[in-house]
Design a protein around this motif. Structure first.
Motif, PDB file in Angstrom:
ATOM      1  N   LYS A 509      15.618  54.392   9.344  1.00 37.66           N
ATOM      2  CA  LYS A 509      16.372  53.149   9.238  1.00 37.66           C
ATOM      3  C   LYS A 509      16.347  52.394  10.571  1.00 37.66           C
ATOM      4  CE  LYS A 509      20.949  51.456   7.798  1.00 37.66           C
ATOM      5  NZ  LYS A 509      22.272  51.857   7.260  1.00 37.66           N
ATOM      6  N   TYR A 510      16.448  53.110  11.674  1.00 41.58           N
ATOM      7  CA  TYR A 510      16.435  52.489  12.998  1.00 41.58           C
ATOM      8  C   TYR A 510      15.085  51.820  13.256  1.00 41.58           C
ATOM      9  CZ  TYR A 510      17.586  51.928  17.948  1.00 41.58           C
ATOM     10  OH  TYR A 510      17.866  51.405  19.184  1.00 41.58           O
ATOM     11  N   PHE A 511      13.993  52.511  12.943  1.00 38.39           N
ATOM     12  CA  PHE A 511      12.658  51.934  13.161  1.00 38.39           C
ATOM     13  C   PHE A 511      12.421  50.737  12.260  1.00 38.39           C
ATOM     14  CE2 PHE A 511      11.640  55.188  16.029  1.00 38.39           C
ATOM     15  CZ  PHE A 511      10.421  54.886  16.621  1.00 38.39           C
ATOM     16  N   ASN A 512      12.922  50.771  11.042  1.00 38.04           N
ATOM     17  CA  ASN A 512      12.793  49.623  10.154  1.00 38.04           C
ATOM     18  C   ASN A 512      13.521  48.409  10.722  1.00 38.04           C
ATOM     19  OD1 ASN A 512      11.238  51.010   8.335  1.00 38.04           O
ATOM     20  ND2 ASN A 512      12.953  51.571   6.998  1.00 38.04           N
ATOM     21  N   SER A 513      14.664  48.655  11.374  1.00 32.53           N
ATOM     22  CA  SER A 513      15.408  47.543  11.972  1.00 32.53           C
ATOM     23  C   SER A 513      14.631  46.933  13.142  1.00 32.53           C
ATOM     24  CB  SER A 513      16.789  48.016  12.443  1.00 32.53           C
ATOM     25  OG  SER A 513      16.670  48.891  13.552  1.00 32.53           O
ATOM     26  N   LEU A 514      13.855  47.764  13.866  1.00 30.63           N
ATOM     27  CA  LEU A 514      13.055  47.245  14.979  1.00 30.63           C
ATOM     28  C   LEU A 514      11.871  46.418  14.486  1.00 30.63           C
ATOM     29  CD1 LEU A 514      12.932  50.379  17.335  1.00 30.63           C
ATOM     30  CD2 LEU A 514      14.398  48.368  17.528  1.00 30.63           C
ATOM     31  N   LYS A 515      11.342  46.807  13.318  1.00 28.76           N
ATOM     32  CA  LYS A 515      10.169  46.118  12.778  1.00 28.76           C
ATOM     33  C   LYS A 515      10.536  44.863  11.993  1.00 28.76           C
ATOM     34  CE  LYS A 515       7.660  50.489  12.297  1.00 28.76           C
ATOM     35  NZ  LYS A 515       7.117  51.480  11.344  1.00 28.76           N
ATOM     36  N   GLN A 517      11.542  44.642   9.100  1.00 28.10           N
ATOM     37  CA  GLN A 517      11.031  44.681   7.724  1.00 28.10           C
ATOM     38  C   GLN A 517      12.145  44.400   6.718  1.00 28.10           C
ATOM     39  OE1 GLN A 517       9.112  48.439   7.141  1.00 28.10           O
ATOM     40  NE2 GLN A 517       7.332  47.902   8.359  1.00 28.10           N
ATOM     41  N   GLU A 518      13.360  44.651   7.121  1.00 31.90           N
ATOM     42  CA  GLU A 518      14.481  44.412   6.223  1.00 31.90           C
ATOM     43  C   GLU A 518      15.743  44.208   7.052  1.00 31.90           C
ATOM     44  OE1 GLU A 518      16.104  48.618   4.955  1.00 31.90           O
ATOM     45  OE2 GLU A 518      13.942  48.490   4.519  1.00 31.90           O
ATOM     46  N   GLU A 519      16.704  43.567   6.457  1.00 32.14           N
ATOM     47  CA  GLU A 519      17.970  43.407   7.153  1.00 32.14           C
ATOM     48  C   GLU A 519      18.730  44.730   7.084  1.00 32.14           C
ATOM     49  OE1 GLU A 519      22.017  40.658   7.028  1.00 32.14           O
ATOM     50  OE2 GLU A 519      20.356  40.279   5.640  1.00 32.14           O
ATOM     51  N   VAL A 520      19.063  45.269   8.243  1.00 32.39           N
ATOM     52  CA  VAL A 520      19.699  46.578   8.293  1.00 32.39           C
ATOM     53  C   VAL A 520      21.154  46.427   8.701  1.00 32.39           C
ATOM     54  CG1 VAL A 520      19.713  48.814   9.440  1.00 32.39           C
ATOM     55  CG2 VAL A 520      17.537  47.748   8.838  1.00 32.39           C
ATOM     56  N   ILE A 521      22.021  47.012   7.915  1.00 35.21           N
ATOM     57  CA  ILE A 521      23.452  46.997   8.210  1.00 35.21           C
ATOM     58  C   ILE A 521      23.886  48.433   8.515  1.00 35.21           C
ATOM     59  CG2 ILE A 521      25.760  46.509   7.316  1.00 35.21           C
ATOM     60  CD1 ILE A 521      24.470  44.401   5.489  1.00 35.21           C
ATOM     61  N   TRP A 522      24.465  48.607   9.700  1.00 32.95           N
ATOM     62  CA  TRP A 522      24.912  49.939  10.121  1.00 32.95           C
ATOM     63  C   TRP A 522      26.400  50.088   9.879  1.00 32.95           C
ATOM     64  CZ3 TRP A 522      21.333  53.431  11.348  1.00 32.95           C
ATOM     65  CH2 TRP A 522      20.095  53.004  11.798  1.00 32.95           C
ATOM     66  N   THR A 523      26.785  51.209   9.288  1.00 36.78           N
ATOM     67  CA  THR A 523      28.211  51.496   9.144  1.00 36.78           C
ATOM     68  C   THR A 523      28.727  52.078  10.461  1.00 36.78           C
ATOM     69  OG1 THR A 523      27.873  53.776   8.387  1.00 36.78           O
ATOM     70  CG2 THR A 523      27.860  52.033   6.712  1.00 36.78           C
ATOM     71  N   GLU A 524      30.041  52.073  10.628  1.00 38.88           N
ATOM     72  CA  GLU A 524      30.637  52.635  11.839  1.00 38.88           C
ATOM     73  C   GLU A 524      30.344  54.132  11.940  1.00 38.88           C
ATOM     74  OE1 GLU A 524      35.055  53.165  13.892  1.00 38.88           O
ATOM     75  OE2 GLU A 524      34.764  51.731  12.251  1.00 38.88           O
ATOM     76  N   ILE A 534      20.782  59.517  19.578  1.00 38.36           N
ATOM     77  CA  ILE A 534      19.523  60.093  20.072  1.00 38.36           C
ATOM     78  C   ILE A 534      18.358  59.138  19.832  1.00 38.36           C
ATOM     79  CG2 ILE A 534      17.844  61.945  19.683  1.00 38.36           C
ATOM     80  CD1 ILE A 534      20.232  63.800  19.180  1.00 38.36           C
ATOM     81  N   ILE A 535      18.251  58.570  18.626  1.00 35.85           N
ATOM     82  CA  ILE A 535      17.125  57.669  18.334  1.00 35.85           C
ATOM     83  C   ILE A 535      17.246  56.390  19.152  1.00 35.85           C
ATOM     84  CG2 ILE A 535      18.197  56.490  16.357  1.00 35.85           C
ATOM     85  CD1 ILE A 535      14.511  57.574  16.662  1.00 35.85           C
ATOM     86  N   ASP A 536      18.488  55.964  19.449  1.00 38.50           N
ATOM     87  CA  ASP A 536      18.700  54.775  20.271  1.00 38.50           C
ATOM     88  C   ASP A 536      18.219  55.013  21.708  1.00 38.50           C
ATOM     89  OD1 ASP A 536      19.773  52.097  20.615  1.00 38.50           O
ATOM     90  OD2 ASP A 536      21.315  53.042  21.846  1.00 38.50           O
ATOM     91  N   VAL A 546       5.419  54.269  17.839  1.00 38.25           N
ATOM     92  CA  VAL A 546       5.060  53.583  16.596  1.00 38.25           C
ATOM     93  C   VAL A 546       5.919  54.065  15.439  1.00 38.25           C
ATOM     94  CG1 VAL A 546       3.187  53.137  14.964  1.00 38.25           C
ATOM     95  CG2 VAL A 546       2.697  53.307  17.417  1.00 38.25           C
ATOM     96  N   GLU A 547       6.277  55.368  15.448  1.00 39.88           N
ATOM     97  CA  GLU A 547       7.099  55.932  14.378  1.00 39.88           C
ATOM     98  C   GLU A 547       7.997  57.016  14.969  1.00 39.88           C
ATOM     99  OE1 GLU A 547       3.828  59.192  12.763  1.00 39.88           O
ATOM    100  OE2 GLU A 547       4.179  57.357  11.633  1.00 39.88           O
ATOM    101  N   PRO A 548       9.072  57.329  14.290  1.00 37.45           N
ATOM    102  CA  PRO A 548       9.995  58.330  14.843  1.00 37.45           C
ATOM    103  C   PRO A 548       9.403  59.735  14.777  1.00 37.45           C
ATOM    104  CG  PRO A 548      10.699  57.684  12.637  1.00 37.45           C
ATOM    105  CD  PRO A 548       9.561  56.776  13.000  1.00 37.45           C
ATOM    106  N   PRO A 549       9.786  60.621  15.696  1.00 40.38           N
ATOM    107  CA  PRO A 549       9.356  62.030  15.619  1.00 40.38           C
ATOM    108  C   PRO A 549       9.870  62.669  14.334  1.00 40.38           C
ATOM    109  CG  PRO A 549      10.359  61.529  17.744  1.00 40.38           C
ATOM    110  CD  PRO A 549      10.631  60.365  16.867  1.00 40.38           C
ATOM    111  N   ALA A 550       9.240  63.751  13.936  1.00 39.95           N
ATOM    112  CA  ALA A 550       9.594  64.396  12.671  1.00 39.95           C
ATOM    113  C   ALA A 550      10.967  65.044  12.717  1.00 39.95           C
ATOM    114  CB  ALA A 550       8.539  65.438  12.304  1.00 39.95           C
TER     115      ALA A 550
END
Length: 637
Positions: A509-515, A517-524, A534-536, A546-550
């Motif tokens: 979801k985080y990588f999609n928000s960077l690209k 590709q879609e409007e991403v809404i994060w909950t609290e 960690i992903i941030d 280019v893509e998140p680690p597994a």
């Protein structure tokens, strides 16, 4: 006792086998009725455990209780840790045990040699044998003053795990030389009592991994129980984040619903085994009123006290009769511990991130699930095993090569030091001081009888860890079979959902928000979860990904490497040639840069010294910091 042609199998260390050992004579005892040592006719008749090795094959069959309650001779029982001793001693406290209404002495911190002598004198005055419980490392308190007793060494399979544990703080004796370790001392004492020593375990390892040729003379007594309750197959789950899985799918569910249904059974409590206090604290993160719902059994240390002080209390004797909703147990309670609760599900977590958090499925797993002694419990003798795979599979051949290279290296060091020891000049003192500052040298060596020698037990333990424990992760033919032979996968591997906060969902979801590709809404809840943080951090450290680690562990490794590289770059930019800094100055410089790149600051001069050693690769730099001497900076262009 009935003899049978059977031997403990010698395990080869791949291409270089352990030196050939004499085959042990094995005597098998078939117990047709009853399920305790006190039910065995041969033991009823002799009223004493046989000397040698006892493979009791099942946990909870009462061999240590037999040694206390039935043996007519003086008996000293040595156990690995103090926790099981306190719990065992509690059963006999104030003579309240109907089977043995006498006092038993537990030797722990504060118990002096005079206390031991007074207890033995009291037993003699009452015309009865004395019974003493002690840890491995406290055994010399008794043997240095008393000799006439039967020595019982309980849970001896742990010997290979403890071979690096020094008997004195900082691994040096009064002459500042490396001391013998706890296990070498234990085996040395056992050799003195070889005609009256009994080693007990339900999970024996190959005797080839024990140092000491005298052990070859001891017999092995294997007890086979026809009426012992049959345990169900272990259920194994592979998951990239076992801690998150257990917290969300088990702990939160029991907390919110009061129970959990698993394998057609209902449980209201959880007993969770994981050898990491930090991971346990993470498991109860966000759990309301954790102090009232949880208890932990872990090693007594200031560090652990700090970690748990605002989270949960320590496990006490009173918890035995009434377990809390969530009981957490580190390796200090993985053996010689009796728990009774028909409503508790046992869960074992194996984490590949550190060697000490990996569960050895050939020995430890059976020991852990054997802690539950209530036969009315649906998971009696079994439970749930959750593990993850390592980021990088071990190269067992390469590990073996490194182990043998280290052995040769320290043998050469020992030969040199012993030759120099005869001179006792300043050069020897300076050279030996350099070696004594190396924790690895202190682990691989002893100083006994005025000479240095190799810690043979530690060498064998390294072979054991490489072949058996790390071998859990690799198969020589297929390369990636995990725990292949140790577990029966009678049930299909269960796939349990970890909710919407799992690594895969959050990172994607985080990588999609960077690209965009879609409007991403994060909950609290998502923004505050660990995986989001960690992903941030990862995307800020490594903007070209280019893509998140597994897995989350892979992401942490990338973050660490990136932060380390940035730290080195900034450090070299900020120090100036021609300046002089003491330890305090260096600590400030290092910590300011660490905070800037998102790393934890160092808390001690030793940490700073290690940091500078890593940067300059010079032992002299590290020594000057530790000695409190300033360092003059010279930069060569």
């Amino acid at each position: 006792m009935k003899e049978k042609e059977e031997v403990f199998i010698s395990v080869d260390a791949f291409d270089e086998p352990i030196p050939e050992r004499k085959k042990h004579r094995v005597e098998c005892v078939y117990v047709s009725s009853g399920r305790y040592a006190s039910d065995v006719p041969e033991l009823q008749e002799s009223k004493k455990l046989p000397t040698g090795f006892i493979n009791k094959t099942e946990c909870g069959v009462g061999f240590t209780s037999f040694a206390i309650e039935t043996e007519l001779c003086n008996t000293v029982i040595a156990m690995p840790t103090i926790k099981p001793i306190r719990l065992k001693h509690y059963k006999y406290k104030d003579g309240k045990n109907s089977r043995y209404p006498y006092e038993v002495l537990a030797v722990e911190a504060g118990v002096t040699i005079n206390d031991i002598d007074d207890f033995i004198t009291k037993c003699k005055r009452e015309n009865r044998a004395y019974k003493i419980l002690t840890t491995y490392d406290s055994l010399p308190k008794i043997t240095n003053h008393q000799k006439d007793f039967h020595l019982v060494i309980d849970e001896w399979q742990i010997i290979v795990s403890w071979s690096a544990l020094k008997s004195e703080s900082k691994g040096v004796n009064k002459d500042n030389y490396p001391t013998s370790d706890v296990i070498t001392n234990l085996l040395g004492i056992a050799e003195e009592y070889k005609d009256s020593v009994t080693f007990i375990t339900a999970t024996p390892i190959s005797l080839d991994y024990l140092a000491g040729n005298w052990l070859d003379e001891l017999h092995v007594h294997t007890f086979l129980w026809e009426n012992y309750p049959k345990s169900k197959p272990i259920i194994a789950i592979e998951n990239s984040n076992p801690i998150l899985l257990v917290r969300e799918a088990f702990i939160n569910k029991v907390d919110q619903q009061g129970e959990i249904k698993f394998e057609n059974n209902t449980y209201r409590k959880l007993i969770i085994y994981v050898n990491s206090v930090s991971s346990i604290v993470n498991l109860v993160n966000g759990l309301p009123n954790s102090h009232q719902k949880c208890a932990i059994m872990c090693a007594d240390s200031i560090e652990n006290d700090e970690k748990i002080k605002d989270v949960m209390p320590r496990f006490s004797n009173e918890n035995i009769a009434n377990l809390p909703i969530f009981t957490f147990i580190t390796s200090t309670g993985w053996q010689a511990l009796d728990l009774y609760d028909k409503d508790a599900l046992s869960i074992v977590i194996s984490l590949s991130s550190q060697t000490y958090t990996i569960v050895d499925t050939q020995v430890q797993l059976k020991q852990i699930f054997g802690r539950q002694r209530d036969v009315a419990n649906p998971s009696y003798g079994t439970g749930l095993f959750i593990y993850n795979k390592p980021f990088k599979l071990p190269d067992l051949q390469e590990n073996l090569k490194i182990i043998n290279q280290k052995k040769e290296q320290y043998l050469n060091n020992i030969e040199m030091l012993n030759e120099m020891l005869m001179l006792e000049n300043d050069y020897f003192l300076n050279t030996s001081k350099t070696f004594r500052e190396s924790s690895e040298f202190c682990t691989w060596t002893h100083y006994r009888n005025h000479s240095f020698e190799l810690n043979k037990q530690y060498y064998l333990s390294c072979l054991y860890e490489n072949q058996v424990i790390q071998g859990n992760y690799a198969d020589k033919e297929k390369g990636i079979i995990f725990y292949k032979e140790a577990i029966s996968f009678n049930s299909k591997l269960k796939k349990i959902k970890t909710g919407n906060l799992g690594w895969s969902k959050i990172s994607t979801k985080y990588f999609n928000s960077l690209k965009d590709q879609e409007e991403v809404i994060w909950t609290e809840e998502e923004r505050s979860c660990k995986n989001y943080k960690i992903i941030d951090i990862l995307c800020r450290c490594c903007p070209n990904l280019v893509e998140p680690p597994a897995t989350c562990n892979q992401a942490k490794l990338l973050i660490k490497n990136s932060q380390d590289n940035l730290f080195r770059t900034l450090f070299k930019q900020k120090i100036r040639s021609g300046t002089e800094h003491n330890a305090t100055d260096w600590a400030e410089i290092v910590n300011n840069i660490k905070i800037e790149v998102g790393l934890e600051p160092n808390s001690t001069n030793r940490s700073v010294a290690n940091e500078l050693y890593a940067l300059f690769s010079k032992t002299s730099v590290r020594k000057r910091i530790l000695d409190g001497r300033p360092i003059y900076v010279v930069i060569y262009k």
